[in-house]
Write a protein that holds these residues in place. Structure first.
Motif, PDB file in Angstrom:
ATOM      1  N   SER A 153       0.820  -1.211   0.000  1.00 55.12           N
ATOM      2  CA  SER A 153       0.000   0.000   0.000  1.00 55.12           C
ATOM      3  C   SER A 153       0.855   1.263   0.000  1.00 55.12           C
ATOM      4  O   SER A 153       0.333   2.360   0.127  1.00 55.12           O
ATOM      5  CB  SER A 153      -0.928  -0.002   1.222  1.00 55.12           C
ATOM      6  OG  SER A 153      -0.166   0.044   2.423  1.00 55.12           O
ATOM      7  N   GLU A 154       2.161   1.079  -0.104  1.00 55.33           N
ATOM      8  CA  GLU A 154       3.124   2.177  -0.216  1.00 55.33           C
ATOM      9  C   GLU A 154       3.139   3.084   1.017  1.00 55.33           C
ATOM     10  O   GLU A 154       3.359   4.286   0.931  1.00 55.33           O
ATOM     11  CB  GLU A 154       2.862   3.003  -1.479  1.00 55.33           C
ATOM     12  CG  GLU A 154       3.027   2.201  -2.758  1.00 55.33           C
ATOM     13  CD  GLU A 154       2.948   3.065  -3.996  1.00 55.33           C
ATOM     14  OE1 GLU A 154       3.353   2.592  -5.061  1.00 55.33           O
ATOM     15  OE2 GLU A 154       2.493   4.210  -3.877  1.00 55.33           O
ATOM     16  N   ASP A 155       2.944   2.495   2.189  1.00 54.67           N
ATOM     17  CA  ASP A 155       3.043   3.266   3.429  1.00 54.67           C
ATOM     18  C   ASP A 155       4.459   3.793   3.649  1.00 54.67           C
ATOM     19  O   ASP A 155       4.647   4.770   4.365  1.00 54.67           O
ATOM     20  CB  ASP A 155       2.618   2.411   4.614  1.00 54.67           C
ATOM     21  CG  ASP A 155       1.113   2.451   4.831  1.00 54.67           C
ATOM     22  OD1 ASP A 155       0.667   1.903   5.829  1.00 54.67           O
ATOM     23  OD2 ASP A 155       0.405   3.029   3.987  1.00 54.67           O
ATOM     24  N   PHE A 156       5.440   3.116   3.082  1.00 50.95           N
ATOM     25  CA  PHE A 156       6.812   3.595   3.208  1.00 50.95           C
ATOM     26  C   PHE A 156       6.954   4.991   2.604  1.00 50.95           C
ATOM     27  O   PHE A 156       7.710   5.821   3.103  1.00 50.95           O
ATOM     28  CB  PHE A 156       7.786   2.632   2.517  1.00 50.95           C
ATOM     29  CG  PHE A 156       8.279   1.538   3.416  1.00 50.95           C
ATOM     30  CD1 PHE A 156       9.048   1.822   4.531  1.00 50.95           C
ATOM     31  CD2 PHE A 156       7.975   0.215   3.151  1.00 50.95           C
ATOM     32  CE1 PHE A 156       9.511   0.821   5.362  1.00 50.95           C
ATOM     33  CE2 PHE A 156       8.433  -0.790   3.975  1.00 50.95           C
ATOM     34  CZ  PHE A 156       9.198  -0.499   5.087  1.00 50.95           C
ATOM     35  N   THR A 157       6.235   5.231   1.535  1.00 50.29           N
ATOM     36  CA  THR A 157       6.298   6.549   0.899  1.00 50.29           C
ATOM     37  C   THR A 157       5.797   7.627   1.857  1.00 50.29           C
ATOM     38  O   THR A 157       6.394   8.710   1.973  1.00 50.29           O
ATOM     39  CB  THR A 157       5.451   6.552  -0.387  1.00 50.29           C
ATOM     40  OG1 THR A 157       5.925   5.538  -1.268  1.00 50.29           O
ATOM     41  CG2 THR A 157       5.531   7.900  -1.088  1.00 50.29           C
ATOM     42  N   LYS A 158       4.714   7.348   2.564  1.00 46.97           N
ATOM     43  CA  LYS A 158       4.184   8.297   3.547  1.00 46.97           C
ATOM     44  C   LYS A 158       5.183   8.483   4.690  1.00 46.97           C
ATOM     45  O   LYS A 158       5.373   9.593   5.194  1.00 46.97           O
ATOM     46  CB  LYS A 158       2.857   7.787   4.100  1.00 46.97           C
ATOM     47  CG  LYS A 158       1.751   7.663   3.058  1.00 46.97           C
ATOM     48  CD  LYS A 158       0.499   7.082   3.694  1.00 46.97           C
ATOM     49  CE  LYS A 158      -0.587   6.859   2.653  1.00 46.97           C
ATOM     50  NZ  LYS A 158      -1.801   6.247   3.250  1.00 46.97           N
ATOM     51  N   TYR A 159       5.777   7.383   5.094  1.00 51.51           N
ATOM     52  CA  TYR A 159       6.758   7.424   6.182  1.00 51.51           C
ATOM     53  C   TYR A 159       7.932   8.324   5.805  1.00 51.51           C
ATOM     54  O   TYR A 159       8.378   9.173   6.590  1.00 51.51           O
ATOM     55  CB  TYR A 159       7.213   5.998   6.468  1.00 51.51           C
ATOM     56  CG  TYR A 159       8.073   5.819   7.699  1.00 51.51           C
ATOM     57  CD1 TYR A 159       8.111   6.756   8.716  1.00 51.51           C
ATOM     58  CD2 TYR A 159       8.837   4.663   7.841  1.00 51.51           C
ATOM     59  CE1 TYR A 159       8.886   6.566   9.842  1.00 51.51           C
ATOM     60  CE2 TYR A 159       9.623   4.461   8.960  1.00 51.51           C
ATOM     61  CZ  TYR A 159       9.644   5.417   9.958  1.00 51.51           C
ATOM     62  OH  TYR A 159      10.415   5.224  11.067  1.00 51.51           O
ATOM     63  N   ILE A 160       8.428   8.151   4.584  1.00 49.22           N
ATOM     64  CA  ILE A 160       9.547   8.967   4.106  1.00 49.22           C
ATOM     65  C   ILE A 160       9.153  10.441   4.077  1.00 49.22           C
ATOM     66  O   ILE A 160       9.919  11.323   4.488  1.00 49.22           O
ATOM     67  CB  ILE A 160       9.990   8.491   2.705  1.00 49.22           C
ATOM     68  CG1 ILE A 160      10.627   7.101   2.803  1.00 49.22           C
ATOM     69  CG2 ILE A 160      10.977   9.477   2.079  1.00 49.22           C
ATOM     70  CD1 ILE A 160      10.893   6.455   1.453  1.00 49.22           C
ATOM     71  N   GLN A 161       7.936  10.720   3.603  1.00 51.12           N
ATOM     72  CA  GLN A 161       7.493  12.115   3.527  1.00 51.12           C
ATOM     73  C   GLN A 161       7.384  12.728   4.917  1.00 51.12           C
ATOM     74  O   GLN A 161       7.763  13.888   5.135  1.00 51.12           O
ATOM     75  CB  GLN A 161       6.138  12.193   2.806  1.00 51.12           C
ATOM     76  CG  GLN A 161       5.682  13.623   2.524  1.00 51.12           C
ATOM     77  CD  GLN A 161       6.695  14.394   1.694  1.00 51.12           C
ATOM     78  OE1 GLN A 161       7.128  13.917   0.637  1.00 51.12           O
ATOM     79  NE2 GLN A 161       7.102  15.566   2.168  1.00 51.12           N
ATOM     80  N   ASN A 162       6.873  11.967   5.869  1.00 48.78           N
ATOM     81  CA  ASN A 162       6.780  12.469   7.243  1.00 48.78           C
ATOM     82  C   ASN A 162       8.161  12.805   7.798  1.00 48.78           C
ATOM     83  O   ASN A 162       8.342  13.816   8.482  1.00 48.78           O
ATOM     84  CB  ASN A 162       6.107  11.434   8.140  1.00 48.78           C
ATOM     85  CG  ASN A 162       4.601  11.416   7.985  1.00 48.78           C
ATOM     86  OD1 ASN A 162       4.013  12.343   7.439  1.00 48.78           O
ATOM     87  ND2 ASN A 162       3.975  10.349   8.453  1.00 48.78           N
ATOM     88  N   LEU A 163       9.131  11.948   7.518  1.00 45.51           N
ATOM     89  CA  LEU A 163      10.490  12.201   7.989  1.00 45.51           C
ATOM     90  C   LEU A 163      11.066  13.460   7.346  1.00 45.51           C
ATOM     91  O   LEU A 163      11.756  14.255   7.998  1.00 45.51           O
ATOM     92  CB  LEU A 163      11.381  10.992   7.678  1.00 45.51           C
ATOM     93  CG  LEU A 163      11.093   9.709   8.477  1.00 45.51           C
ATOM     94  CD1 LEU A 163      11.905   8.545   7.926  1.00 45.51           C
ATOM     95  CD2 LEU A 163      11.395   9.907   9.959  1.00 45.51           C
TER      96      LEU A 163
END
Length: 388
Positions: free
Chosen positions: A35-45
């Motif tokens: 679900s590409e949650d890693f992309t959201k995680y990277i953006q939050n960082l």
């Protein structure tokens, strides 16, 4: 309506605080990756100003953890087939293919998330190269390093896995130190001492593993399991049969090891009783035919007959007939050698005739093709022996 940043006034400056960003470190399952949650995680960082190098380290570490878990659960390795005396070549081949496919998938995901330069991250070094992973599958456990994969041990938490590895390495170190010390001082190895060391390891493992997890570990890496696989070499057994033999044989072997250094009458009698129990156990679980094969595994003539069949590619059904021929040949030769009424020349001639008959019987039992292969291997072995 979009929430506006909160403004805090002070005597010297104005501080803007974003309240619409929530950052929390997550454990990502495979469904999260899809679900590409890693992309959201990277953006939050990035939103909180986290340095790119740190972001790479965090994401690479997270992805490695996810794929390490997938590798432990999805790849069937020889270690998981603890009832087999010899690893299945097809299992090894399939495991290597699967491991390489997972590694390629991992690398593609990291490139998609972080760009082509992600391998410059220090965290990238934590993932072993494909060749090393393949070698681990082939060689199995060694020097105290164990493989914790499959449906039971593969589900252990990273913390428990580290603890198990530490205990295993320490157990191996203790045993090596004892063996080296005995050799250095010219003293014999005590099976009782080794049994005590192994029991110490079990007690340490039992504190962090469930009974099911501990049994799985012991089925793979205990001395009892190793001995059992050696005794059953060349004999087909099911996982259920192996487990049943292991559970009952484990206690017997432990007691035998503790009695190994004792020479009093009571201990000797107890050893005989335990050895009889082992024979009865084999017969009960495997039946008379296979239990007889287990006994023959210790007969050098049988081992040689088994080797001939395996190396020549002949049918496994020819092992027992071949063994009987070789056994009878050995007895005849021994009888001739002990006959004091014969001269050395006469003995040599008769033995030559016996071996000729044996050779003809071998050809009949193995078949022409397997026989020729056997003779070729035999000649090569003889030639190599002369050269050395």
């Amino acid at each position: 309506m979009k929430k506006q940043p909160t403004q805090i006034q002070s005597a010297t400056n104005t501080l803007l605080i974003k309240t619409n960003v929530v950052v929390r470190r997550q454990f990502f399952s495979w469904s999260d990756i899809e679900s590409e949650d890693f992309t959201k995680y990277i953006q939050n960082l990035r939103d909180i100003g986290c340095p790119e190098q740190t972001i790479r380290d965090i994401i690479v570490s997270e992805v490695n953890q996810v794929f390490s878990q997938r590798r432990d659960l999805e790849v069937t390795t020889p270690e998981q087939q603890w009832w087999k005396s010899v690893p299945d070549p097809e299992v090894i081949k399939d495991a290597i293919i699967k491991v390489r496919a997972l590694d390629n998938e991992r690398r593609e995901l990291l490139t998609k998330l972080l760009g082509p330069d992600w391998e410059q991250s220090g965290a990238a070094e934590a993932w072993p190269p494909q060749d090393m992973l393949a070698e681990t599958i082939i060689s199995g456990w060694s020097n105290g390093r164990v493989i914790l994969d499959g449906p039971v041990l593969g589900k252990l938490s990273p913390e428990i896995k580290k603890a198990v590895q530490r205990i295993s390495r320490e157990a191996w170190r203790r045993q090596q130190e004892y063996l080296e010390s005995q050799e250095l001082n010219g003293k014999p190895i005590s099976n009782a001492k080794l049994a005590i060391l192994r029991q110490q390891t079990r007690e340490e493992l039992s504190k962090i593993l469930t009974p099911q997890q501990l049994e799985e570990y012991l089925l793979r890496y205990s001395q009892t399991a190793e001995n059992l696989r050696r005794d059953l070499r060349g004999i087909e057994v099911s996982p259920e049969e192996f487990r049943k033999l292991f559970v009952q044989k484990d206690a017997i072997d432990m007691e035998l090891d503790l009695l190994a250094d004792k020479a009093d009458a009571a201990s000797i009698q107890r050893v005989r009783q335990l050895e009889l129990q082992k024979d009865q156990l084999m017969n009960q679980v495997l039946g008379s035919n296979r239990s007889q094969l287990v006994k023959l595994q210790k007969d050098p003539v049988f081992i040689e007959s088994q080797k001939i069949v395996q190396e020549s590619g002949a049918s496994a059904d020819s092992i027992m007939p071949l063994y009987r021929v070789n056994r009878e040949t050995e007895l005849q030769i021994r009888k001739i050698q002990q006959d004091n009424l014969l001269t050395d020349e006469e003995k040599q001639e008769i033995i030559s005739q016996i071996k000729s008959v044996q050779d003809q019987t071998l050809k009949r039992l193995l078949g022409d093709r397997a026989y020729q292969k056997f003779k070729s291997l035999q000649e090569n072995t003889t030639q190599n022996g002369k050269e050395n």
